[in-house]
Enzyme design. Structure first.
Site, short mmCIF file in Angstrom:
data_model
loop_
_atom_site.label_atom_id
_atom_site.label_comp_id
_atom_site.label_asym_id
_atom_site.label_seq_id
_atom_site.Cartn_x
_atom_site.Cartn_y
_atom_site.Cartn_z
CB CYS A 271 6.35 -4.50 9.73
SG CYS A 271 7.63 -3.67 10.70
CB CYS B 78 5.12 -0.97 16.69
SG CYS B 78 6.88 -0.64 16.45
N GLY C 74 6.44 -1.61 7.00
CA GLY C 74 7.81 -2.08 7.11
C GLY C 74 8.73 -1.10 7.79
CD GLU C 75 12.93 0.40 10.91
OE1 GLU C 75 13.79 1.13 10.36
OE2 GLU C 75 12.12 0.82 11.75
CB CYS D 243 3.36 7.67 2.80
SG CYS D 243 3.92 6.68 4.22
CG ASN E 85 -3.92 6.55 12.25
OD1 ASN E 85 -4.68 7.30 11.64
ND2 ASN E 85 -2.60 6.63 12.14
CB CYS F 108 1.40 1.98 8.42
SG CYS F 108 2.32 3.48 8.09
CD GLU G 111 -1.35 -0.32 3.65
OE1 GLU G 111 -2.39 -0.96 3.44
OE2 GLU G 111 -1.09 0.20 4.73
CB SER H 78 8.89 5.56 15.41
OG SER H 78 8.53 5.86 14.09
CG LEU H 79 11.07 8.57 21.74
CD1 LEU H 79 12.31 7.70 21.72
CD2 LEU H 79 11.42 9.98 22.20
CG HIS H 80 5.76 6.16 19.04
ND1 HIS H 80 5.36 7.33 18.42
CD2 HIS H 80 6.10 5.30 18.03
CE1 HIS H 80 5.44 7.18 17.11
NE2 HIS H 80 5.90 5.97 16.85
CB CYS I 294 2.05 -0.33 13.63
SG CYS I 294 2.32 -0.22 11.84
#
Length: 341
Positions: A109, A113, A156-157, A102, A287, A330, A89, A211-213, A116
């Site tokens: 992945c 996480c 994906g990473e 994007c 999201n 994502c 996608e 990406s910390l979060h 996600c």
């Protein structure tokens, strides 16, 4: 057969020379494929021998659009089919400066996480550089305009597919191809510290996004398994190295989850972590994803969180929510599609 979009101009020149053809044939082929000509027989400036050799050894494969959805805000999400039948996608976003795409760098992945959707079906395989590039080309064809910005923040990473992503960055930047400035490209990572150092040494002028979060290792481990391998301290050290090596500012992505990481204490802790780095924080209302319990923070909490960062001298903006009505987060659309088949 290999996809021509996986080859650099120099690689294609070398191939033609090995075939007993002049090297300039490669530039002729590049001119054709980057102007939308994907039929070898239509490449009339090539002699019959060169055309036959191309057809016997290469495909010219762009991903095909399986499904597309358009949001009321103009965001477009595409499900793209690859030659092996896999589905990826890609999201196209319209801004005042033009179109940003994007792209996904993997099918699925393995980072795990918890917030996600990309990771829910596990990892299938890495994408090739040409398959990543193909998403940009397909997006440009769909909107009928040049794509001005690219973000590697889809499924994906990116740094887990390091070599192919580095080749993609070279291909998309090549003046003979799309000639897209590296300064208009962002690569996101959940924090693969060893790869951040390796990326820094390449001294590319891309934007790196982390990406910390979460603000502590303990809280980060609950939502991001990579935190069991790399601590926040190690990530920050790699970021300092990256900034010194490249002269580029780093962005920190922070997804705000209601009642989890959006408190005033969290904001103060984040400011303490980052204020000496002169970085930028991108605050993201998480999201809402089917079968997951996370809810986005309230507008009041987001505004308060941002104000605390700004008051501490940490630049922070709130990402504009785009495509929420079309499963633009994502992995969401791909997952819903696969559930139907």
């Amino acid at each position: 057969m290999q996809n021509l979009f996986d080859l650099s101009l120099e690689e294609l020149k070398a191939w033609f020379v090995r075939q007993g053809e002049p090297a300039f044939r490669a530039k002729q082929v590049y001119d054709y494929i980057y102007k939308g000509c994907y039929e070898v027989e239509a490449m009339k400036t090539l002699n019959a021998s060169a055309r036959m050799k191309l057809q016997e050894n290469f495909t010219i494969a762009l991903p095909r659009i399986v499904e597309k959805r358009m949001s009321k805000d103009g965001t477009v999400k595409m499900l793209l089919g690859l030659e092996d039948g896999n589905i990826i996608e890609t999201v196209i976003m319209k801004y005042h400066y033009g179109y940003s795409v994007c792209v996904s760098c993997q099918i699925g992945c393995k980072m795990g996480c918890s917030f996600c959707a990309s990771t829910k079906g596990g990892m299938v395989r890495n994408l090739t550089a040409g398959e990543i590039l193909g998403q940009v080309l397909a997006a440009g064809q769909l909107v009928g305009e040049r794509i001005s910005h690219v973000v590697c923040m889809g499924s994906g990473e990116p740094l887990d597919n390091f070599e192919e992503v580095m080749k993609f960055l070279a291909l998309v930047n090549a003046k003979e191809g799309l000639n897209l400035s590296h300064r208009n490209i962002t690569v996101s990572t959940c924090g693969l510290v060893d790869k951040i150092y390796e990326l820094a040494d390449k001294k590319l002028q891309i934007t790196l996004a982390i990406s910390l979060h979460a603000v502590t290792d303990e809280s980060r481990k609950k939502i991001m398994p990579i935190a069991n391998k790399y601590s926040i301290h190690e990530i920050l050290n790699s970021v300092k190295y990256y900034m010194n090596a490249t002269g580029r500012r780093v962005t920190f992505e922070y997804a705000l989850v209601r009642g989890s990481n959006d408190t005033e204490a969290d904001a103060h802790a984040l400011a303490d972590l980052l204020r000496s780095l002169k970085t930028h924080v991108n605050l993201i209302p998480v999201n809402t994803i089917k079968e997951m319990l996370y809810l986005p923070s309230s507008d009041e909490s987001i505004t308060r969180f941002q104000k605390i960062l700004l008051d501490h001298g940490v630049e922070a903006t709130v990402r504009r929510e785009m495509g929420s009505d079309i499963d633009a987060a994502c992995g969401q659309l791909r997952r819903s599609y696969l559930e139907k088949i």
